[in-house]
Design a protein around this motif. Structure first.
Motif, PDB file in Angstrom:
ATOM      1  N   VAL A 182       0.809  -1.213   0.000  1.00  0.00           N
ATOM      2  CA  VAL A 182       0.000   0.000   0.000  1.00  0.00           C
ATOM      3  C   VAL A 182       0.850   1.275   0.000  1.00  0.00           C
ATOM      4  N   GLY A 183       2.161   1.131   0.108  1.00  0.00           N
ATOM      5  CA  GLY A 183       3.031   2.298   0.080  1.00  0.00           C
ATOM      6  C   GLY A 183       4.477   1.891  -0.069  1.00  0.00           C
ATOM      7  N   GLU A 184       5.288   2.861  -0.495  1.00  0.00           N
ATOM      8  CA  GLU A 184       6.715   2.610  -0.660  1.00  0.00           C
ATOM      9  C   GLU A 184       7.489   3.877  -0.367  1.00  0.00           C
ATOM     10  N   LEU A 185       8.704   3.690   0.074  1.00  0.00           N
ATOM     11  CA  LEU A 185       9.624   4.805   0.285  1.00  0.00           C
ATOM     12  C   LEU A 185      10.997   4.331  -0.168  1.00  0.00           C
ATOM     13  N   TYR A 186      11.606   5.099  -1.066  1.00  0.00           N
ATOM     14  CA  TYR A 186      12.874   4.722  -1.692  1.00  0.00           C
ATOM     15  C   TYR A 186      13.889   5.834  -1.450  1.00  0.00           C
ATOM     16  N   CYS A 187      15.004   5.476  -0.835  1.00  0.00           N
ATOM     17  CA  CYS A 187      16.094   6.411  -0.551  1.00  0.00           C
ATOM     18  C   CYS A 187      17.411   5.838  -1.061  1.00  0.00           C
ATOM     19  N   LEU A 188      18.372   6.723  -1.196  1.00  0.00           N
ATOM     20  CA  LEU A 188      19.737   6.333  -1.523  1.00  0.00           C
ATOM     21  C   LEU A 188      20.687   6.940  -0.496  1.00  0.00           C
ATOM     22  N   VAL A 189      21.601   6.134   0.008  1.00  0.00           N
ATOM     23  CA  VAL A 189      22.659   6.630   0.874  1.00  0.00           C
ATOM     24  C   VAL A 189      23.732   7.213  -0.038  1.00  0.00           C
ATOM     25  N   VAL A 190      24.034   8.497   0.175  1.00  0.00           N
ATOM     26  CA  VAL A 190      25.003   9.199  -0.661  1.00  0.00           C
ATOM     27  C   VAL A 190      26.262   9.430   0.165  1.00  0.00           C
ATOM     28  N   PRO A 191      27.361   8.727  -0.143  1.00  0.00           N
ATOM     29  CA  PRO A 191      28.606   8.953   0.593  1.00  0.00           C
ATOM     30  C   PRO A 191      29.154  10.342   0.293  1.00  0.00           C
ATOM     31  N   LEU A 192      29.701  10.974   1.299  1.00  0.00           N
ATOM     32  CA  LEU A 192      30.288  12.302   1.141  1.00  0.00           C
ATOM     33  C   LEU A 192      31.805  12.187   1.092  1.00  0.00           C
ATOM     34  N   ALA A 193      32.404  12.844   0.141  1.00  0.00           N
ATOM     35  CA  ALA A 193      33.855  12.758  -0.043  1.00  0.00           C
ATOM     36  C   ALA A 193      34.620  13.605   0.950  1.00  0.00           C
ATOM     37  N   TRP A 194      34.001  14.641   1.491  1.00  0.00           N
ATOM     38  CA  TRP A 194      34.758  15.601   2.293  1.00  0.00           C
ATOM     39  C   TRP A 194      34.842  15.278   3.760  1.00  0.00           C
ATOM     40  N   ASP A 195      33.987  14.420   4.299  1.00  0.00           N
ATOM     41  CA  ASP A 195      34.142  14.119   5.729  1.00  0.00           C
ATOM     42  C   ASP A 195      33.927  12.645   6.058  1.00  0.00           C
ATOM     43  N   ALA A 196      33.940  11.807   5.051  1.00  0.00           N
ATOM     44  CA  ALA A 196      33.769  10.366   5.207  1.00  0.00           C
ATOM     45  C   ALA A 196      32.415  10.000   5.783  1.00  0.00           C
ATOM     46  N   GLY A 197      31.494  10.940   5.826  1.00  0.00           N
ATOM     47  CA  GLY A 197      30.135  10.670   6.271  1.00  0.00           C
ATOM     48  C   GLY A 197      29.238  10.370   5.091  1.00  0.00           C
ATOM     49  N   ALA A 198      27.951  10.470   5.320  1.00  0.00           N
ATOM     50  CA  ALA A 198      26.966  10.230   4.260  1.00  0.00           C
ATOM     51  C   ALA A 198      25.700  10.998   4.596  1.00  0.00           C
ATOM     52  N   GLU A 199      24.868  11.178   3.588  1.00  0.00           N
ATOM     53  CA  GLU A 199      23.549  11.755   3.769  1.00  0.00           C
ATOM     54  C   GLU A 199      22.559  10.898   2.989  1.00  0.00           C
ATOM     55  N   LEU A 200      21.293  11.173   3.152  1.00  0.00           N
ATOM     56  CA  LEU A 200      20.268  10.365   2.518  1.00  0.00           C
ATOM     57  C   LEU A 200      19.511  11.216   1.506  1.00  0.00           C
ATOM     58  N   LEU A 201      19.309  10.683   0.309  1.00  0.00           N
ATOM     59  CA  LEU A 201      18.456  11.295  -0.698  1.00  0.00           C
ATOM     60  C   LEU A 201      17.147  10.527  -0.703  1.00  0.00           C
ATOM     61  N   LEU A 202      16.063  11.189  -0.330  1.00  0.00           N
ATOM     62  CA  LEU A 202      14.733  10.580  -0.408  1.00  0.00           C
ATOM     63  C   LEU A 202      14.301  10.718  -1.857  1.00  0.00           C
ATOM     64  N   TYR A 203      14.335   9.623  -2.580  1.00  0.00           N
ATOM     65  CA  TYR A 203      14.099   9.664  -4.013  1.00  0.00           C
ATOM     66  C   TYR A 203      12.615   9.611  -4.362  1.00  0.00           C
ATOM     67  N   ALA A 204      11.861   8.782  -3.650  1.00  0.00           N
ATOM     68  CA  ALA A 204      10.435   8.653  -3.960  1.00  0.00           C
ATOM     69  C   ALA A 204       9.688   8.093  -2.768  1.00  0.00           C
ATOM     70  N   VAL A 205       8.478   8.589  -2.587  1.00  0.00           N
ATOM     71  CA  VAL A 205       7.560   8.027  -1.606  1.00  0.00           C
ATOM     72  C   VAL A 205       6.181   8.060  -2.240  1.00  0.00           C
ATOM     73  N   GLY A 206       5.430   7.015  -2.020  1.00  0.00           N
ATOM     74  CA  GLY A 206       4.080   6.973  -2.569  1.00  0.00           C
ATOM     75  C   GLY A 206       3.200   6.061  -1.750  1.00  0.00           C
ATOM     76  N   VAL A 207       1.921   6.406  -1.704  1.00  0.00           N
ATOM     77  CA  VAL A 207       0.940   5.619  -0.976  1.00  0.00           C
ATOM     78  C   VAL A 207      -0.264   5.417  -1.884  1.00  0.00           C
ATOM     79  N   ASP A 208      -0.781   4.207  -1.898  1.00  0.00           N
ATOM     80  CA  ASP A 208      -1.987   3.893  -2.648  1.00  0.00           C
ATOM     81  C   ASP A 208      -3.077   4.901  -2.283  1.00  0.00           C
ATOM     82  N   GLU A 209      -3.790   5.388  -3.272  1.00  0.00           N
ATOM     83  CA  GLU A 209      -4.791   6.438  -3.048  1.00  0.00           C
ATOM     84  C   GLU A 209      -5.789   6.078  -1.947  1.00  0.00           C
ATOM     85  N   GLU A 210      -6.190   4.828  -1.885  1.00  0.00           N
ATOM     86  CA  GLU A 210      -7.155   4.367  -0.874  1.00  0.00           C
ATOM     87  C   GLU A 210      -6.596   4.463   0.553  1.00  0.00           C
ATOM     88  N   TYR A 211      -5.273   4.483   0.693  1.00  0.00           N
ATOM     89  CA  TYR A 211      -4.631   4.462   2.011  1.00  0.00           C
ATOM     90  C   TYR A 211      -4.026   5.802   2.414  1.00  0.00           C
TER      91      TYR A 211
END
Length: 125
Positions: A40-69
């Motif tokens: 009834v729903g989905e959420l898709y993210c990508l972990v994006v590694p950062l070159a400057w501090d060896a950390g990472a951030e998250l890109l929320l690429y898509a989220v969707g929920v069935d219209e009924e829900y």
């Protein structure tokens, strides 16, 4: 099934081998909400590694929920799952490109805000 009602670009599911490779990618975070056996729903993210501090951030690429829900807490539950993942993996920042007023309102309700300085969204290819 999770796009806006006026969207007219249904996507075909990935073939099984391609889906397995997609989900095996360590950068991919893909959560699905179910009502029984029904997705009834989905959420898709990508972990994006950062070159400057060896950390990472998250890109929320898509989220969707069935219209009924929609407006029944499915999107919020998916967002909370993403938040728990971020906490468990020491990810302090998630960002998203919102492309319609409904998406902007949803993301604002989830605690997102517009950055002071907005980049230009550009594509090639």
């Amino acid at each position: 099934a999770f796009d806006l009602a006026d969207e007219d670009h249904a996507r075909e599911p990935l073939p099984p081998a391609r889906a397995a490779a997609f989900l095996a990618n360590p950068a991919v975070c893909f959560w699905v909400a179910f009502d029984g056996d029904r997705p009834v729903g989905e959420l898709y993210c990508l972990v994006v590694p950062l070159a400057w501090d060896a950390g990472a951030e998250l890109l929320l690429y898509a989220v969707g929920v069935d219209e009924e829900y929609r407006r029944k807490g499915v999107g919020r539950a998916l967002s909370e799952t993403m938040d728990a993942f971020m906490a468990a993996h020491d990810l302090a920042l998630v960002w998203v490109l919102a492309d319609n007023p409904g998406a902007v309102a949803y993301y604002e309700a989830m605690g997102f805000s517009v950055a002071d300085e907005q980049p230009s969204y550009m594509m090639r290819g």
